[in-house]
Design a protein around this motif. Sequence first.
Motif, PDB file in Angstrom:
ATOM      1  N   GLY A   1       0.817  -1.214   0.000  1.00 53.19           N
ATOM      2  CA  GLY A   1       0.000   0.000   0.000  1.00 53.19           C
ATOM      3  C   GLY A   1       0.848   1.259   0.000  1.00 53.19           C
ATOM      4  O   GLY A   1       0.566   2.212  -0.727  1.00 53.19           O
ATOM      5  N   ILE A   2       1.907   1.268   0.789  1.00 51.83           N
ATOM      6  CA  ILE A   2       2.798   2.431   0.848  1.00 51.83           C
ATOM      7  C   ILE A   2       3.462   2.655  -0.499  1.00 51.83           C
ATOM      8  O   ILE A   2       3.615   3.791  -0.963  1.00 51.83           O
ATOM      9  N   ALA A   3       3.854   1.550  -1.154  1.00 49.57           N
ATOM     10  CA  ALA A   3       4.519   1.669  -2.454  1.00 49.57           C
ATOM     11  C   ALA A   3       3.538   2.068  -3.553  1.00 49.57           C
ATOM     12  O   ALA A   3       3.894   2.773  -4.498  1.00 49.57           O
ATOM     13  N   TYR A   4       2.274   1.626  -3.428  1.00 51.36           N
ATOM     14  CA  TYR A   4       1.293   1.835  -4.501  1.00 51.36           C
ATOM     15  C   TYR A   4       0.607   3.191  -4.427  1.00 51.36           C
ATOM     16  O   TYR A   4       0.359   3.822  -5.446  1.00 51.36           O
ATOM     17  N   GLN A   5       0.264   3.637  -3.209  1.00 57.22           N
ATOM     18  CA  GLN A   5      -0.491   4.880  -3.058  1.00 57.22           C
ATOM     19  C   GLN A   5       0.380   6.101  -3.364  1.00 57.22           C
ATOM     20  O   GLN A   5       1.576   6.111  -3.090  1.00 57.22           O
TER      21      GLN A   5
END
Length: 201
Positions: A43-47
Amino acid sequence: MSNINRFKVLLEKLSLLRKLHKTFTLRGYKRFRVYLRNSQKRGIAYQPHFSYPQTLLSWFGSFVGISILAYLSVYTHYPMIAAPMGATAVLVFGTPSSPLAQPRNVLGGNFLGASISILCVRFFGTAPWVMALAVATTIKLMKLTRTLHPPGGAVALVGVMSHASWQFLFTPVLAGSIITVFWTFVFNNLAPGRTYPKHWL
């Protein structure tokens, strides 16, 4: 087998079941924690990440834009239109480079949503199935015309719920969409490091 022996066997089975339950529960908990940790990393990498100045600029731009649209929605007696217009503001001020936030999408998507809702109300009324028909048809046409804009579906829903007439298409929908695009264009091109739009057509 005597009753005592049967009771002992039953106790052994229960003890084994407790151990198995404890083992699988512990393994399941550990796996669940690993899953959550990996999901958080993804999530941190995608958002998308936003700096504080970007966040502040988005807040100010959306505040001014929504204030204008809120007064417009009250003036035209369609207060519920503020909801899809608010969603439009999130797109254009929060992620102005998104394909769904370009002028073609904002104007075209909202126009289709309003037009379809008016036609549905005129021919079929305002039953719940008509709301579904209006939103589904709007999504289909937005995809076919390359004007996909999620708030356009909400515009269609609000139109049916509000028993929209043709006036709904011009004010508040088209007027609100034009104001939003114009203010986004002015604001983003005056703010440092921001440009809008990526394309007009």
